[in-house]
Motif scaffolding. Structure first.
Motif, short mmCIF file in Angstrom:
data_model
loop_
_atom_site.label_atom_id
_atom_site.label_comp_id
_atom_site.label_asym_id
_atom_site.label_seq_id
_atom_site.Cartn_x
_atom_site.Cartn_y
_atom_site.Cartn_z
N ASP A 79 0.86 -1.18 0.00
CA ASP A 79 0.00 0.00 0.00
C ASP A 79 0.89 1.23 0.00
N ALA A 81 1.07 5.74 0.22
CA ALA A 81 0.41 6.99 0.61
C ALA A 81 1.37 8.14 0.36
N ASN A 230 -2.58 0.18 12.06
CA ASN A 230 -3.35 1.36 12.47
C ASN A 230 -2.50 2.32 13.29
N SER A 239 -5.18 8.51 6.72
CA SER A 239 -6.42 7.74 6.78
C SER A 239 -6.38 6.64 5.73
N ASN A 240 -7.20 5.63 5.90
CA ASN A 240 -7.25 4.53 4.94
C ASN A 240 -7.64 5.01 3.55
N GLU A 241 -8.39 6.10 3.49
CA GLU A 241 -8.82 6.65 2.20
C GLU A 241 -7.64 7.21 1.41
N ASN A 242 -6.53 7.53 2.11
CA ASN A 242 -5.36 8.08 1.43
C ASN A 242 -4.46 7.01 0.85
N ARG A 244 -3.24 3.83 -1.48
CA ARG A 244 -3.42 3.40 -2.85
C ARG A 244 -2.43 2.27 -3.13
#
Length: 245
Positions: A79, A81, A230, A239-242, A244
């Motif tokens: 992941d 960010a 976390n 945040s998890n939304e950030n 990719r």
């Protein structure tokens, strides 16, 4: 290999539980087992079945070599960010401030080599210990700093967990100026070494201003790994939304 081991553990756990539970109900269905002649035989068979399926669970869970348990799913990419840090000191300060707030302590290794580029924090949680490693490599070949860190951390874990009664979790942050094949290899080699040891690897590129979070195996320690993940996101205000791929 690890999938097969996990399947065996699950099957033996279920069978051991069923043998234990059914042992109470079979005599109700077949009263013959209540006779003096059959009671001792039945109890011996019942206990034997429970241990027959239960012992493999204990052995496989506690004594499997780490080399057998290591696993990485090559289909999953780390992941990512986007987050801006100018240099290692800035990123280290951000993480260390959060760690100290959470009552982590800084370990001071005896060796002076690479000392200003390797920081190991630790925290005792009763019978478990959490370690957080922050390191910086100014060379694209990160093997040197990783070997040095591994030696220091291994010795420290032996000192802290001398009797191996601890649950151990290790989070690490490898900082580089530019990502390389060895950087990705480090993230991809992450592993859950046993049911008592958990690991989460992350990295940061100052050149790309990008955070990378390795995807660990999903076999053991899912809850523990999620907590470690976390913690990192919260410490860096991500945040998890950030995230990719």
């Amino acid at each position: 290999m690890i999938k097969k081991i996990e399947t065996i553990i699950k099957i033996c756990t279920v069978l051991s539980f069923l043998a234990f539970v059914l042992g109470f109900f079979i005599p109700e269905i077949f009263p013959i087992f209540y006779t003096d002649k059959m009671t001792d035989i039945y109890v011996a068979i019942w206990i034997g079945m429970v241990f027959f399926f239960g012992i493999p669970v204990i052995i496989l869970s506690c004594t499997i070599p780490n080399s057998v348990l290591k696993k990485w799913s090559k289909t999953e990419k780390p992941d990512k960010a986007d987050i801006n840090f100018s240099n290692f000191d800035e990123l280290h300060l951000k993480l260390s401030t959060k760690l100290i707030q959470e009552e982590y302590q800084l370990y001071e290794p005896d060796t002076e080599h690479q000392k200003n580029k390797i920081f190991i924090y630790y925290k005792n949680h009763g019978i478990s210990v959490s370690y957080y490693v922050i390191m910086y490599s100014d060379n694209e070949e990160v093997k040197i700093i990783l070997n040095e860190t591994s030696n220091i951390l291994e010795q420290f874990i032996k000192e802290k967990s001398e009797w191996r009664n601890y649950t151990i979790s290790v989070s690490s942050m490898l900082c580089v100026n530019k990502v390389s094949s060895s950087f990705y290899k480090h993230l991809n080699d992450t592993s859950v070494t046993s049911m008592r040891e958990y690991e989460l690897r992350a990295g940061y590129s100052f050149g790309g201003k990008t955070l990378y979070i390795g995807i660990p195996p999903k076999d053991f320690g899912i809850v523990q790994i999620k907590k470690m993940r976390n913690f990192l996101l919260k410490a860096l205000n991500i945040s998890n939304e950030n995230l990719r791929k």
